[in-house]
Design an enzyme around this catalytic site. Structure first.
Site, mmCIF file in Angstrom:
data_model
loop_
_atom_site.group_PDB
_atom_site.id
_atom_site.type_symbol
_atom_site.label_atom_id
_atom_site.label_comp_id
_atom_site.label_asym_id
_atom_site.label_seq_id
_atom_site.Cartn_x
_atom_site.Cartn_y
_atom_site.Cartn_z
ATOM 1 N N LYS A 39 0.843 -1.194 0.000
ATOM 2 C CA LYS A 39 0.000 0.000 0.000
ATOM 3 C C LYS A 39 0.886 1.255 0.000
ATOM 4 C CE LYS A 39 -0.388 -0.197 5.059
ATOM 5 N NZ LYS A 39 -1.306 -0.232 6.207
ATOM 6 N N TYR A 77 17.372 31.301 3.265
ATOM 7 C CA TYR A 77 16.300 32.226 3.603
ATOM 8 C C TYR A 77 16.451 32.810 4.996
ATOM 9 C CZ TYR A 77 13.574 30.878 -0.526
ATOM 10 O OH TYR A 77 13.138 30.683 -1.814
#
Length: 826
Positions: free
Chosen positions: A492, A720
């Site tokens: 899955k 940043y």
């Protein structure tokens, strides 16, 4: 090989065949590898992953095979009136007995190689070093098992002068069987390691078992500096040890190893011949040096002079044993194999390709020049053409001067080019659509630029998935349950981030009983990819019913309302006895029926004949926590009561039961019942750290490459908001992977380290959307293009998870779909 079936019957003591004049030219142990039906003898082997007897009727009716070795005459033998059935007590014994006889009749000298690593490299290098002087046959790829070894030996023909055979084992006693089949003149023991030792009491026993390959050898070649190997060698063979530490008694002394500019120059002294020499190899790793010295010892033992050795050693190339699978352009799937370009290797590559065929893809083979391996070139290309026809290849492209000159030997419609450059100048990616493409070239003339042209994603960030590790992990758990216990494999969430298609194809080939997915879309996707084995859908919904029935997916039943809806749709379609799986809530308290609600489920099931219970199962919630074992034991008891209630309501019907997950398989083997469910353990992630799962191999590694390297002064800010502040003069590398690729932003600011040139390099500043920065100060020579491991061998995914305060599942399933997936076989 070329035998009459009556000759083979005499060799394996199988009695007289009904049709004694059948000629046998090839042996088959896997029905999917059938190439030449009329000359094939099929050995119906019984293994933990399958039973060859189940494929006899199909091979007879559809494959045209007429000769079989069996341990039981098929019940429907009368429907196969033209078949020979050679009945023997043990099919594997018969295969090995035939190979031993074939080897004994040949005049070939045989070299056998064992060890924990390096077997394939030494085999391939010896082939390159010896084949200019002798006609050599060698094991294809890694045919070193109880079936692979006899098949390799049966490739010896009347012109073979030397055979080089790999021999590997996984259980005590196996090497004795292989030794009696191979009967080698020269035995090589490359090295010993702890990997794959779960079948042995300790590494010393494993070493002794491997060394038994040499018990009747004339010579045993090994590293005399390894005391464990030296002490394990049997009495009898002349010892040809090599040493870098001046170990007394060694036949080959390595005087000096000098490394420079990507090469190693090795000075040596050969004691038996009082010879000294020097050669250079284009490698610097210790592993490559070890393999080269082992090859040197064999060359000297065979009488090769130092000048010839010095000429040939620089021509050695890396042995790239990987076979890669990746997404191609325009809905193509691409298989790239550069292991070798011999006819046997081509057969294996075509076999691998055939197991990945889907209805939506045509078949294309892009083939480089074929290594004739001492055989007449016309015969080799004729055999290659026959293989391509038998595999029903739709499109054949040859690239190389030799194959271009022999274009008339290839099947009609084939197109050839004299060089890769000519090919690249004549085609574009748009010339390929919805094709399964095998690119098969040699290591000397690889078709790497062809593969790059056809790749869907060419960025440097790649999630590599080792399919051999998947098989090893499957077999690790397989060995811990009874032979009749089924294995349900969880794929899955797109195979826990690894991608489900290739995993499913591998597990289907390996003999898994079921696959399990979370939602119906995943199951439909697998059916479209050609997966035919049973698939359980764990979280089905009413809206999914059409897709479930259309793709023959087997739903979990967790509520009466869903069960009633499923029955109504099955009745509308006129379906009878559709398999469903009853979920019990034994303690997870997520989905499933409790004991007091089970009677209603039974009542609904017994009131109709549209669906029927195939299994009853439950989920352990704390199997990996020993402090919760009392709760886990109560779960087992509760589940058993539910099983008794359901089964007693359907007497005469076999309803399977399963409750164990990966951890439960190792911790609670007594609760394995009819099936077990293999989840995170299949992917090589340990849930227990008590040694019981140490042999698991992580299947996934995430890497990228450096795109920029800059020098900055102390105090410079990186990234940043100027939050990455350098405390020293630094060298900072930028790598093209960020949070859009699945790299969590919390791994920035030095919270994680990635590996460059074997050194862990901390992140600097924040993780950006498409890139991040790492500190490579002090690592000499870092440059754009250098590989950066994010997780893998050097950085365990568990370490990333620990940093984030989460579990490996989340890290693996977070890798973006824009990251290229490459699947490979070693």
């Amino acid at each position: 090989m070329d035998y009459s079936i009556s000759e083979i019957a005499r060799i394996i003591n199988a009695g007289s065949p009904a049709f004694p004049d059948h000629r046998i030219t090839s042996l088959l142990t896997d029905s999917r590898s059938l190439l030449d039906p009329s000359g094939t003898l099929f050995f119906a082997l019984r293994t933990p992953s399958g039973d060859g007897n189940n494929y006899i009727a199909s091979l007879y009716a559809h494959g045209g095979v007429r000769d079989f070795v069996v341990d039981t005459i098929p019940a429907d033998a009368s429907s196969m009136p033209q078949a020979n059935f050679l009945k023997v007590p043990s099919v594997i014994d018969a295969l090995q007995k035939l190979a031993a006889s074939h080897r004994a009749k040949s005049g070939a000298r045989v070299i056998a190689i064992t060890g924990s690593r390096g077997k394939t490299t030494v085999k391939e290098w010896l082939y390159r070093l010896i084949s200019p002087d002798l006609r050599v046959v060698r094991s294809p790829r890694s045919y070193n098992s109880q079936t692979g070894v006899p098949l390799s030996l049966c490739a010896i023909d009347s012109g073979t002068e030397m055979a080089i055979i790999e021999a590997g084992i996984s259980l005590p006693g196996e090497m004795d069987r292989l030794e009696s089949v191979i009967s080698p003149e020269i035995g090589i023991f490359t090295n010993i390691g702890a990997a794959h030792s779960h079948g042995f009491s300790d590494i010393a026993q494993k070493c002794r078992e491997k060394a038994s390959l040499m018990r009747r050898c004339r010579y045993a070649v090994y590293c005399a500096d390894n005391r464990l190997i030296s002490d394990s060698l049997p009495q009898g063979p002349d010892r040809v040890g090599w040493t870098r530490l001046d170990t007394p008694g060694a036949a080959l002394r390595i005087v000096r190893v000098s490394k420079a500019d990507g090469s190693s120059t090795i000075d040596y002294h050969w004691v038996p011949g009082a010879l000294s020499g020097q050669f250079t190899i284009p490698f610097t790793s210790e592993r490559d040096i070890e393999n080269a010295v082992t090859s040197l010892a064999v060359m000297l033992l065979l009488g090769t002079d130092p000048a010839t050795i010095a000429d040939r050693m620089p021509l050695l190339r890396p042995v790239r044993t990987r076979l890669d699978v990746a997404d191609g352009v325009n809905d193509c799937q691409m298989i790239h194999d550069t292991f070798s370009s011999g006819i046997a290797s081509l057969s294996l590559s075509l076999d691998f390709m055939s197991r990945r065929v889907t209805p939506d893809h045509t078949l294309t083979v892009i083939l480089g020049d074929i290594d004739t391996e001492g055989l007449p070139a016309a015969d080799v290309y004729a055999r290659a053409a026959a293989m391509l026809r038998l595999r029903h290849i739709d499109r054949i492209i040859g690239i190389g001067p030799e194959i271009n000159s022999r274009s008339s030997s290839l099947p009609a419609g084939s197109v050839t080019y004299p060089s890769v450059e000519e090919f690249l100048g004549s085609v574009t990616p748009d010339d390929f659509r919805s094709e399964l493409i095998l690119i098969k070239g040699s290591q000397d003339e690889p078709l790497g630029n062809v593969a790059r042209l056809l790749e869907k994603r060419r960025n440097g960030t790649v999630l590599e998935i080792n399919l051999d590790a998947v098989v090893d992990n499957f077999n690790f758990f397989r060995s811990r349950v009874r032979p009749d216990t089924g294995m349900v494999c969880m794929i899955k969430a797109s195979g826990y981030g690894a991608g489900s298609h290739e995993l499913a194809k591998t597990l289907q080939s390996q003999g898994a009983s079921y696959l399990a997915v979370a939602v119906h879309d995943e199951g439909v996707d697998l059916r479209q990819a050609g997966i035919t084995m049973p698939i359980i859908v764990l979280n089905p919904a009413v809206d999914d019913l059409n897709a479930i029935f259309d793709s023959h997916l087997e739903p979990e039943i967790y509520s009466v309302d869903f069960l009633r809806s499923l029955i109504a749709e099955a009745r509308r379609r006129g379906i009878k006895d559709y398999p469903v799986h009853i979920k019990i809530d034994s303690g997870m308290h997520r989905l499933g029926f409790r004991l007091d609600t089970l009677p209603e489920v039974i009542e609904v099931l017994r009131s109709q004949d549209c669906v029927s219970p195939s299994s009853i199962f439950s989920h352990l919630c704390a199997a990996d926590d020993p402090s919760e074992d009392e709760y886990t034991l109560r779960q087992f008891d509760y589940f058993e009561r539910c099983c008794v209630m359901l089964r007693s309501a359907f007497p005469g019907r076999r309803i399977l039961s399963h409750i164990l997950n990966s951890t439960g398989i190792t911790r609670f083997p007594g609760q394995q019942r009819d099936m077990v469910r293999l989840g995170i353990g299949l992917y090589g992630i340990r849930t227990m750290h008590d040694g019981s799962q140490d042999e698991l191999r992580p299947i996934s590694s995430l890497s990228t490459s450096v795109i920029s390297v800059k020098h900055w002064e102390a105090g410079t800010t990186i990234g940043y908001n100027r939050r990455g502040i350098l405390s020293r003069d630094s060298v900072i590398a930028t790598v093209p992977v960020g949070y859009a690729d699945g790299i969590n932003r919390h791994l920035g600011y030095g919270n994680a380290s990635f590996c460059v040139r074997g050194v862990l390099c901390p992140t600097v500043g924040s993780i950006c959307m498409d890139s991040c920065m790492i500190d490579v100060t002090g690592i000499p020579g870092v440059q754009p293009g250098d590989r950066v491991e994010i997780f893998g061998d050097s950085v365990p995914v568990e370490a990333i998870a620990d940093t984030l305060g989460t579990i490996p599942y989340e890290v693996l399933t977070s890798i973006s779909q824009r990251v290229k997936r490459v699947y490979y076989r070693e």
